[in-house]
Motif scaffolding. Structure first.
Motif, PDB file in Angstrom:
ATOM      1  N   GLY A 368     -58.115 -19.362  54.969  1.00 54.49           N
ATOM      2  CA  GLY A 368     -56.745 -19.089  55.844  1.00 54.49           C
ATOM      3  C   GLY A 368     -57.100 -18.597  57.465  1.00 54.49           C
ATOM      4  N   GLY A 369     -56.299 -17.715  57.551  1.00 54.15           N
ATOM      5  CA  GLY A 369     -56.524 -17.033  58.915  1.00 54.15           C
ATOM      6  C   GLY A 369     -57.546 -15.724  58.551  1.00 54.15           C
ATOM      7  N   TRP A 370     -57.989 -15.508  59.948  1.00 56.65           N
ATOM      8  CA  TRP A 370     -59.150 -14.193  59.764  1.00 56.65           C
ATOM      9  C   TRP A 370     -58.528 -13.019  58.969  1.00 56.65           C
ATOM     10  CZ3 TRP A 370     -63.576 -15.828  59.161  1.00 56.65           C
ATOM     11  CH2 TRP A 370     -64.018 -16.627  59.911  1.00 56.65           C
ATOM     12  N   HIS A 371     -57.188 -12.736  59.512  1.00 57.26           N
ATOM     13  CA  HIS A 371     -56.323 -11.505  58.941  1.00 57.26           C
ATOM     14  C   HIS A 371     -55.310 -12.359  57.872  1.00 57.26           C
ATOM     15  CE1 HIS A 371     -58.032  -9.093  62.055  1.00 57.26           C
ATOM     16  NE2 HIS A 371     -58.076  -8.018  61.142  1.00 57.26           N
ATOM     17  N   TYR A 372     -54.969 -11.584  56.999  1.00 54.91           N
ATOM     18  CA  TYR A 372     -54.163 -12.181  56.055  1.00 54.91           C
ATOM     19  C   TYR A 372     -52.778 -12.414  56.672  1.00 54.91           C
ATOM     20  CZ  TYR A 372     -51.576 -13.147  51.697  1.00 54.91           C
ATOM     21  OH  TYR A 372     -50.899 -13.834  50.418  1.00 54.91           O
ATOM     22  N   GLU A 373     -52.039 -13.537  56.291  1.00 51.61           N
ATOM     23  CA  GLU A 373     -51.009 -14.175  56.786  1.00 51.61           C
ATOM     24  C   GLU A 373     -50.213 -14.792  55.656  1.00 51.61           C
ATOM     25  OE1 GLU A 373     -49.450 -17.733  59.847  1.00 51.61           O
ATOM     26  OE2 GLU A 373     -51.193 -16.911  60.154  1.00 51.61           O
ATOM     27  N   ARG A 374     -49.038 -14.161  55.373  1.00 51.96           N
ATOM     28  CA  ARG A 374     -47.953 -14.740  54.494  1.00 51.96           C
ATOM     29  C   ARG A 374     -47.553 -16.115  54.474  1.00 51.96           C
ATOM     30  NH1 ARG A 374     -46.801 -13.135  49.375  1.00 51.96           N
ATOM     31  NH2 ARG A 374     -47.568 -11.077  50.026  1.00 51.96           N
ATOM     32  N   GLY A 375     -47.461 -16.364  55.742  1.00 53.47           N
ATOM     33  CA  GLY A 375     -46.870 -17.892  55.885  1.00 53.47           C
ATOM     34  C   GLY A 375     -47.757 -18.848  55.550  1.00 53.47           C
ATOM     35  N   ILE A 376     -49.102 -18.645  55.496  1.00 56.02           N
ATOM     36  CA  ILE A 376     -49.838 -19.412  54.873  1.00 56.02           C
ATOM     37  C   ILE A 376     -50.039 -19.575  53.416  1.00 56.02           C
ATOM     38  CG2 ILE A 376     -52.891 -20.162  54.742  1.00 56.02           C
ATOM     39  CD1 ILE A 376     -53.019 -18.667  57.422  1.00 56.02           C
ATOM     40  N   TYR A 377     -49.846 -18.242  52.883  1.00 57.30           N
ATOM     41  CA  TYR A 377     -49.595 -18.586  51.159  1.00 57.30           C
ATOM     42  C   TYR A 377     -48.228 -19.210  51.105  1.00 57.30           C
ATOM     43  CZ  TYR A 377     -48.054 -16.517  46.864  1.00 57.30           C
ATOM     44  OH  TYR A 377     -47.612 -16.428  45.634  1.00 57.30           O
ATOM     45  N   ASN A 378     -47.359 -18.952  51.680  1.00 55.53           N
ATOM     46  CA  ASN A 378     -46.019 -19.590  51.201  1.00 55.53           C
ATOM     47  C   ASN A 378     -45.986 -21.089  51.615  1.00 55.53           C
ATOM     48  OD1 ASN A 378     -44.772 -17.147  51.000  1.00 55.53           O
ATOM     49  ND2 ASN A 378     -44.117 -16.974  53.028  1.00 55.53           N
ATOM     50  N   ARG A 379     -46.765 -21.561  52.338  1.00 52.81           N
ATOM     51  CA  ARG A 379     -46.826 -22.980  52.372  1.00 52.81           C
ATOM     52  C   ARG A 379     -48.014 -23.712  51.713  1.00 52.81           C
ATOM     53  NH1 ARG A 379     -48.067 -21.085  57.818  1.00 52.81           N
ATOM     54  NH2 ARG A 379     -50.148 -21.666  58.489  1.00 52.81           N
ATOM     55  N   ASN A 380     -48.861 -22.808  51.152  1.00 53.28           N
ATOM     56  CA  ASN A 380     -50.035 -23.168  50.205  1.00 53.28           C
ATOM     57  C   ASN A 380     -51.103 -23.904  51.155  1.00 53.28           C
ATOM     58  OD1 ASN A 380     -51.695 -23.392  48.272  1.00 53.28           O
ATOM     59  ND2 ASN A 380     -50.595 -25.254  47.185  1.00 53.28           N
ATOM     60  N   ASN A 405     -64.761 -16.196  54.301  1.00 50.29           N
ATOM     61  CA  ASN A 405     -63.892 -14.963  54.374  1.00 50.29           C
ATOM     62  C   ASN A 405     -62.721 -15.266  53.560  1.00 50.29           C
ATOM     63  OD1 ASN A 405     -62.275 -12.595  55.063  1.00 50.29           O
ATOM     64  ND2 ASN A 405     -60.947 -13.889  56.437  1.00 50.29           N
ATOM     65  N   ILE A 406     -62.253 -14.597  52.389  1.00 48.35           N
ATOM     66  CA  ILE A 406     -61.024 -14.624  51.853  1.00 48.35           C
ATOM     67  C   ILE A 406     -60.028 -13.325  52.139  1.00 48.35           C
ATOM     68  CG2 ILE A 406     -60.098 -14.500  49.251  1.00 48.35           C
ATOM     69  CD1 ILE A 406     -62.226 -16.753  49.828  1.00 48.35           C
ATOM     70  N   PRO A 407     -58.943 -13.851  52.933  1.00 49.07           N
ATOM     71  CA  PRO A 407     -58.227 -12.928  53.336  1.00 49.07           C
ATOM     72  C   PRO A 407     -57.524 -11.798  52.273  1.00 49.07           C
ATOM     73  CG  PRO A 407     -57.737 -15.160  54.461  1.00 49.07           C
ATOM     74  CD  PRO A 407     -58.507 -15.187  53.243  1.00 49.07           C
ATOM     75  N   VAL A 408     -57.546 -10.557  52.770  1.00 48.28           N
ATOM     76  CA  VAL A 408     -57.071  -9.519  51.854  1.00 48.28           C
ATOM     77  C   VAL A 408     -55.964  -9.077  52.420  1.00 48.28           C
ATOM     78  CG1 VAL A 408     -57.818  -7.451  50.954  1.00 48.28           C
ATOM     79  CG2 VAL A 408     -59.527  -9.090  51.122  1.00 48.28           C
ATOM     80  N   ARG A 409     -54.880  -8.997  51.617  1.00 40.93           N
ATOM     81  CA  ARG A 409     -53.707  -8.431  51.836  1.00 40.93           C
ATOM     82  C   ARG A 409     -53.672  -6.851  52.173  1.00 40.93           C
ATOM     83  NH1 ARG A 409     -50.140 -10.850  46.928  1.00 40.93           N
ATOM     84  NH2 ARG A 409     -51.879 -10.060  45.754  1.00 40.93           N
ATOM     85  N   LEU A 417     -53.302 -17.426  44.476  1.00 39.89           N
ATOM     86  CA  LEU A 417     -53.748 -18.711  45.039  1.00 39.89           C
ATOM     87  C   LEU A 417     -55.246 -18.644  45.640  1.00 39.89           C
ATOM     88  CD1 LEU A 417     -50.882 -20.122  47.105  1.00 39.89           C
ATOM     89  CD2 LEU A 417     -51.303 -20.604  44.753  1.00 39.89           C
ATOM     90  N   GLU A 418     -55.656 -17.524  46.280  1.00 37.37           N
ATOM     91  CA  GLU A 418     -56.978 -17.274  46.876  1.00 37.37           C
ATOM     92  C   GLU A 418     -57.894 -17.297  45.540  1.00 37.37           C
ATOM     93  OE1 GLU A 418     -56.514 -14.979  50.890  1.00 37.37           O
ATOM     94  OE2 GLU A 418     -55.846 -13.922  49.122  1.00 37.37           O
ATOM     95  N   ARG A 419     -57.284 -16.338  44.636  1.00 39.42           N
ATOM     96  CA  ARG A 419     -58.208 -15.980  43.395  1.00 39.42           C
ATOM     97  C   ARG A 419     -58.560 -17.492  42.731  1.00 39.42           C
ATOM     98  NH1 ARG A 419     -59.556 -11.790  40.373  1.00 39.42           N
ATOM     99  NH2 ARG A 419     -58.403 -10.488  41.889  1.00 39.42           N
TER     100      ARG A 419
END
Length: 554
Positions: A368-380, A405-409, A417-419
């Protein structure tokens, strides 16, 4: 002395060389930190490019091929993506608007305050590293600091603005290092803080429009301003490092990229700032003994205005030899010339080489993004396991490694979804890992239509996803002793594939082929070989995770 002469003088180790004002001179040191405190270990490596060019990449790194990265820190807390601490101060940007709505105006609630609300309350490093190892990662890396300048460890030199004193009040690097050691994985740290000096200049701004126009953001606050605040007794300038004039064209948000090599009008950092960065990094290495140090820099930190990056690399190499009796450490850097690639491992950000490289290299990328981004999760919007595996296979065929990198909350967890993506990567790796680990490039890296329109690298990388998608006509090769692995990048729609590089009489493979095995199932496959190529017939039933299909040829 011109810029070219300066670079040459630093490269051969002439001490005490400073740039003129015209060429980004060091500013006068106003805080008394005139001397290096931490010393580099003596040994076979000296802090010059010529000496470091005697480096040889350790075999563990060459064999590992696949690592995972926790690019995790306080910028993950807002769940608004990468470079949050810079862009929250950019009036009109979506991150500025998000910040104002979520936290308040950046004159009242700045990034230092974001750090304060970051608690990492559900962080379980052992569990995450265990998951990554089960997915096939052979080394693990954690972020030690970002451009936001917060050290994520018990820092001797960033003694107030580190994660043991503010925010979660936890030794993040210590926790990751212990987890990596428990699971037997080489441990790396990524260091990004050299650029806080110019990267944080947005915090010196003020709104130009609206009811808060002209009210400065919090980037120039000092210790004296903290009375009665949660940060009373702390100096924000130790974090923001903004007690300096803005760089040329600082109001142009794209200028930061052109000034990454400390040229093009950047306000030169003080020697105190440079020395502090050096001391922080040597302290990090001495405390946590990383096997790998990743630098988010053109070449090495502060180059070419200072040789502190060369000192850090020499120290790490000499320390490895002193502690282990041989050189086992890895240093990575970006945008390297031919000589510099001999001194360290070339890292390509979000991209791949288009050729077999003579020296080992690494691509770093993210689902996804380098730092966690909720919007990427929301739109899969995450990369799929298929995309990750295709990248890995292509990179390995060209003598490279993949760092993912797996972005961490902010709370220290990854989402479901990441898992699932990590678990799916693991399914493929368990079945096909033999075609990845411990391999070396073959005579050619591959064949097929995808390589015919390979996009060129841009700056430090950034060519991933710009080429043609892989199909069952695309093959990638890797070799291990007497075995050749040909990975077909999709399940063949017609039930068979023709591998032209393995045609009968080909100089690539003049010997006889006795066996072709579908690695995932160990099933021996029927094949024919003639002047057109090696035709392999696939079975009727597809194995699990068949988005890339390794053939073992002997």
């Amino acid at each position: 002395m011109n810029r070219r002469q300066l670079i040459q003088s630093l490269a051969i180790g002439i001490p005490g060389v400073l740039l003129s004002n015209k060429l980004s001179a060091f500013q006068s040191n106003d805080d008394g930190a005139k001397e290096f405190v931490e010393k580099i270990l003596a040994g076979p490596f000296s802090p010059t490019w010529e000496s470091l060019a005697n480096y040889k990449t350790p075999e563990w790194f060459r064999d590992a091929k696949f690592g995972m990265w926790a690019h995790w820190g306080p910028q993950c807390q807002p769940e608004a993506g990468d470079w949050y601490a810079r862009e929250m101060y950019m009036e009109g940007s979506w991150k500025y608007k998000y910040h104002v709505e979520k936290y308040g105006h950046p004159s009242k609630f700045g990034f230092k305050d974001v750090i304060n609300v970051w608690k990492a309350e559900n962080w379980d490093p052992e569990s995450l590293v265990s998951l990554y190892k089960s997915a096939g990662a052979k080394y693990f890396m954690a972020m030690a600091n970002h451009h936001d300048n917060l050290d994520l460890y018990k820092s001797k030199y960033q003694k107030n603005w580190n994660s043991t004193k503010v925010g979660p009040k936890k030794d993040i690097i210590g926790g990751w290092a212990a987890a990596a050691k428990k699971h037997g994985l080489p441990f790396g740290v990524s260091v990004h803080a050299a650029h806080a000096w110019s990267w944080f200049e947005t915090s010196q701004r003020a709104d130009k429009n609206g009811p808060m126009a002209g009210i400065p953001y919090d980037g120039k606050l000092t210790k004296a301003d903290g009375k009665g605040k949660w940060w009373e007794g702390l100096d924000p300038q130790e974090l923001y490092a903004q007690n300096h004039e803005l760089s040329q064209n600082s109001q142009n948000n794209g200028t930061i990229h052109r000034q990454w090599d400390w040229g093009n009008g950047v306000t030169p950092p003080t020697s105190a700032y440079i020395n502090k960065f050096y001391n922080r990094t040597i302290d990090l290495i001495n405390k946590y003994n990383p096997d790998m140090v990743y630098f988010d820099d053109s070449q090495l930190p502060m180059w070419p205005i200072s040789d502190v990056g060369l000192k850090i690399a020499a120290h790490l190499y000499n320390k490895s030899i002193k502690d282990k009796g041989r050189l086992t450490s890895v240093v990575t850097g970006k945008i390297l010339n031919e000589t510099q690639r001999k001194a360290m491992v070339w890292d390509i950000e979000r991209g791949q080489s288009n050729n077999i490289e003579p020296l080992p290299w690494q691509t770093d990328t993210c689902i996804g993004g380098w730092h966690y981004e909720r919007g990427i999760y929301n739109r899969n919007g995450y990369k799929t396991a298929k995309t990750v595996i295709h990248t890995l296979i292509d990179v390995v065929s060209k003598n490279g490694n993949l760092m993912l990198n797996i972005p961490v909350r902010g709370d220290g967890t990854i989402d479901e979804l990441e898992r699932k993506i990590v678990e799916d990567i693991g399914l493929w790796m368990k079945a096909n890992g033999e075609s990845i680990y411990g391999t070396r490039p073959w005579k050619v890296f591959g064949e097929g239509p995808a390589q015919e329109k390979s996009p060129a690298l841009n700056a430090q990388g950034f060519n991933e996803g710009k080429g043609k998608p892989f199909t069952d006509k695309d093959i990638r090769f890797a070799a291990k002793e007497k075995e050749l692995f040909a990975t077909v990048m999709a399940w063949p729609a017609e039930g068979s594939v023709l591998i032209s590089c393995l045609a009968e009489g080909s100089s690539n493979y003049p010997g006889k082929i006795n066996n072709v095995e579908l690695l995932a199932t160990k099933e021996k496959l029927r094949f024919e070989r003639n002047s057109q190529g090696l035709k392999v017939y696939f079975p009727a039933n597809q194995p699990q995770a068949s988005y890339a299909n390794a053939l073992k040829i002997t």
